[in-house]
Design a protein around this motif. Structure first.
Motif, short mmCIF file in Angstrom:
data_model
loop_
_atom_site.label_atom_id
_atom_site.label_comp_id
_atom_site.label_asym_id
_atom_site.label_seq_id
_atom_site.Cartn_x
_atom_site.Cartn_y
_atom_site.Cartn_z
N LEU A 216 0.85 -1.24 -0.05
CA LEU A 216 -0.20 0.10 -0.03
C LEU A 216 0.87 1.25 -0.05
CD1 LEU A 216 -2.37 -1.18 2.70
CD2 LEU A 216 -2.94 -0.89 0.27
N GLU A 217 0.58 2.16 -0.67
CA GLU A 217 1.19 3.51 -0.94
C GLU A 217 1.23 4.15 0.53
OE1 GLU A 217 2.46 6.40 -4.48
OE2 GLU A 217 0.31 5.50 -4.44
N ASN A 218 0.22 4.17 1.32
CA ASN A 218 0.35 4.86 2.71
C ASN A 218 1.25 3.92 3.76
OD1 ASN A 218 -1.48 2.93 3.20
ND2 ASN A 218 -3.12 4.43 3.63
N ALA A 219 1.87 2.76 3.42
CA ALA A 219 2.34 2.12 4.35
C ALA A 219 3.88 2.13 4.12
CB ALA A 219 1.88 0.56 4.25
N GLU A 220 4.67 3.35 4.13
CA GLU A 220 5.88 3.41 3.69
C GLU A 220 6.76 3.88 4.75
OE1 GLU A 220 7.08 7.09 0.48
OE2 GLU A 220 6.77 7.69 2.50
N TYR A 221 7.84 3.14 4.87
CA TYR A 221 8.91 3.16 5.85
C TYR A 221 9.50 4.86 5.70
CZ TYR A 221 9.12 -1.78 6.30
OH TYR A 221 8.96 -2.98 6.65
N ASN A 222 9.36 5.73 6.89
CA ASN A 222 9.78 7.12 6.95
C ASN A 222 10.57 7.31 8.38
OD1 ASN A 222 7.90 7.16 9.04
ND2 ASN A 222 6.38 7.60 7.34
N GLU A 223 11.09 8.47 8.48
CA GLU A 223 11.91 8.66 9.64
C GLU A 223 11.12 8.31 10.88
OE1 GLU A 223 14.32 12.60 11.38
OE2 GLU A 223 13.48 12.52 9.67
N ARG A 224 9.68 8.28 10.89
CA ARG A 224 8.93 8.31 12.03
C ARG A 224 8.82 6.80 12.62
NH1 ARG A 224 5.05 10.33 10.20
NH2 ARG A 224 3.77 8.60 9.77
N ILE A 232 15.93 1.92 4.30
CA ILE A 232 14.94 1.60 3.42
C ILE A 232 13.60 2.77 3.50
CG2 ILE A 232 14.98 -0.92 3.33
CD1 ILE A 232 12.99 -1.05 5.56
N MET A 233 14.36 3.97 3.66
CA MET A 233 13.50 5.14 3.65
C MET A 233 12.92 5.29 2.50
SD MET A 233 12.82 7.95 5.61
CE MET A 233 14.76 8.02 6.68
N ASN A 234 11.61 5.61 2.28
CA ASN A 234 10.69 5.75 1.19
C ASN A 234 10.30 4.41 0.58
OD1 ASN A 234 10.52 8.77 1.61
ND2 ASN A 234 12.64 8.85 0.57
N HIS A 235 10.71 3.28 1.21
CA HIS A 235 10.19 2.18 0.41
C HIS A 235 8.95 1.79 0.93
CE1 HIS A 235 14.39 -0.12 -0.63
NE2 HIS A 235 14.45 1.54 -0.71
N LEU A 236 8.07 0.95 0.34
CA LEU A 236 6.94 0.34 0.95
C LEU A 236 6.92 -0.89 1.68
CD1 LEU A 236 4.33 1.23 -1.97
CD2 LEU A 236 5.15 2.76 -0.12
N GLU A 237 6.06 -1.15 2.67
CA GLU A 237 6.24 -2.50 3.34
C GLU A 237 5.61 -3.33 2.47
OE1 GLU A 237 4.74 -3.37 7.74
OE2 GLU A 237 3.01 -3.60 6.36
N CYS A 238 6.31 -4.58 2.39
CA CYS A 238 5.78 -5.54 1.85
C CYS A 238 4.92 -6.78 2.72
CB CYS A 238 6.70 -6.41 0.75
SG CYS A 238 6.12 -7.84 -0.25
N PHE A 239 3.79 -7.15 2.57
CA PHE A 239 3.06 -7.67 3.58
C PHE A 239 1.95 -8.79 2.79
CE2 PHE A 239 0.80 -4.12 3.11
CZ PHE A 239 -0.72 -4.61 2.64
N GLY A 240 1.67 -9.88 3.75
CA GLY A 240 0.75 -10.62 2.96
C GLY A 240 -0.74 -10.39 3.60
N ARG A 241 -1.65 -10.56 2.60
CA ARG A 241 -3.24 -10.04 3.20
C ARG A 241 -4.19 -11.28 3.03
NH1 ARG A 241 -4.96 -4.56 0.61
NH2 ARG A 241 -6.29 -5.00 2.42
N THR A 242 -5.33 -11.15 3.62
CA THR A 242 -6.10 -12.27 3.54
C THR A 242 -6.77 -12.45 2.12
OG1 THR A 242 -6.68 -12.19 5.92
CG2 THR A 242 -8.19 -13.58 4.34
N ASN A 243 -7.25 -11.27 1.64
CA ASN A 243 -7.86 -11.34 0.37
C ASN A 243 -7.12 -10.49 -0.78
OD1 ASN A 243 -10.61 -12.23 1.62
ND2 ASN A 243 -10.68 -10.29 2.52
N ALA A 244 -7.39 -11.08 -1.82
CA ALA A 244 -6.69 -10.65 -3.25
C ALA A 244 -7.45 -9.27 -3.79
CB ALA A 244 -6.63 -11.65 -4.34
#
Length: 260
Positions: A216-224, A232-244
């Motif tokens: 998701l674009e709002n799940a981004e690694y940042n300074e906070r 990995i600043m400005n990278h997005l998190e990669c995760f597994g979700r239940t539904n496609a």
């Protein structure tokens, strides 16, 4: 009137009349007109052919063209379709490890399309005979994706991801060998496809947990959430979700593609 002019050797040569001088000019004009006409015909033919190609749906033969497939042994980059128009974030990994959860190698989506850390090797399912290099990958095939730089396999398990709290996706194994948690099903989007096509959307379903790889674009690694010197600043998190859904779609774009 005709007139004489000197030539080498002191001899004289009689020039042609004015009407004779016009003939080459007429011939040149004819050649120019013919060349222009031919160019116009070629341009018209190309235009018509282009319109026909655009309006003609691909045939079964086009669908079976092996140079369009993702193949075993290819080193590919996987673009996330939903974010950045499908050409901004690429599945990535590297040396940093999760500070929580499994502590294994982090997998992210990198905004740098030229990064060497975004190359993944397409391989056979864990603990099965090696697939033939250049063999097209079938839809619903079980594969492994091995990170080229670190030789860790794309992996998932029951740990929570650090940003969204969904299922963590990591890099696991040594020298390209891990366990059944490295297996992923290639789910093709659209009917009538037999093979995984380049530049077409696919979904990766983790075989053991049945979760779908997503970002998701709002799940981004940042300074906070990652600190001031976050690697990995400005990278997005990669995760597994239940539904496609749209967030689970990826596309093989760049890379080194093998063919038979």
């Amino acid at each position: 009137e005709p007139h004489n002019s000197k030539v080498s050797g002191g001899q004289t040569k009689q020039h042609q009349s004015t009407s004779d001088n016009i003939k080459p000019v007429i011939r040149i004009q004819d050649m120019i007109i013919k060349a222009f006409t031919i160019s116009l015909l070629i341009a018209s033919a190309v235009f018509i052919a282009t319109i026909c190609l655009k309006s003609t749906p691909p045939s079964a033969a086009d669908d079976d063209s092996s140079d369009k497939f993702v193949t075993c042994g290819s080193a590919i980059k996987l673009a996330h379709v939903e974010t950045g128009g499908g050409s901004k974030y690429y599945l990535d990994s590297g040396d940093p490890s999760y500070g929580s959860g499994s502590g294994q190698q982090i997998v992210t989506l990198n905004p740098n399309k030229n990064a060497h850390s975004s190359l993944w090797l397409v391989r056979e399912e864990h603990d099965t005979p090696q697939c033939a290099p250049g063999e097209p990958v079938k839809c619903n095939a079980i594969i492994r994706l091995t990170h080229v730089n670190t030789q860790k396999n794309l992996h998932s398990h029951g740990f929570r991801s650090p940003i969204t709290g969904q299922q963590e996706i990591s890099g696991y194994g040594e020298g390209g060998e891990g366990d059944n948690g490295d297996n992923w099903r290639v789910v093709c989007i659209g009917s009538g496809q037999r093979y995984w096509h380049r530049n077409r959307d696919v979904i990766f379903q983790h075989l053991e947990s049945t979760r779908y790889m997503a970002a998701l674009e709002n799940a981004e690694y940042n300074e906070r959430n990652c600190g001031g010197r976050c690697p990995i600043m400005n990278h997005l998190e990669c995760f597994g979700r239940t539904n496609a859904d749209k967030s689970t779609r990826f596309r093989a774009t760049l890379g080194i593609h093998l063919s038979k």
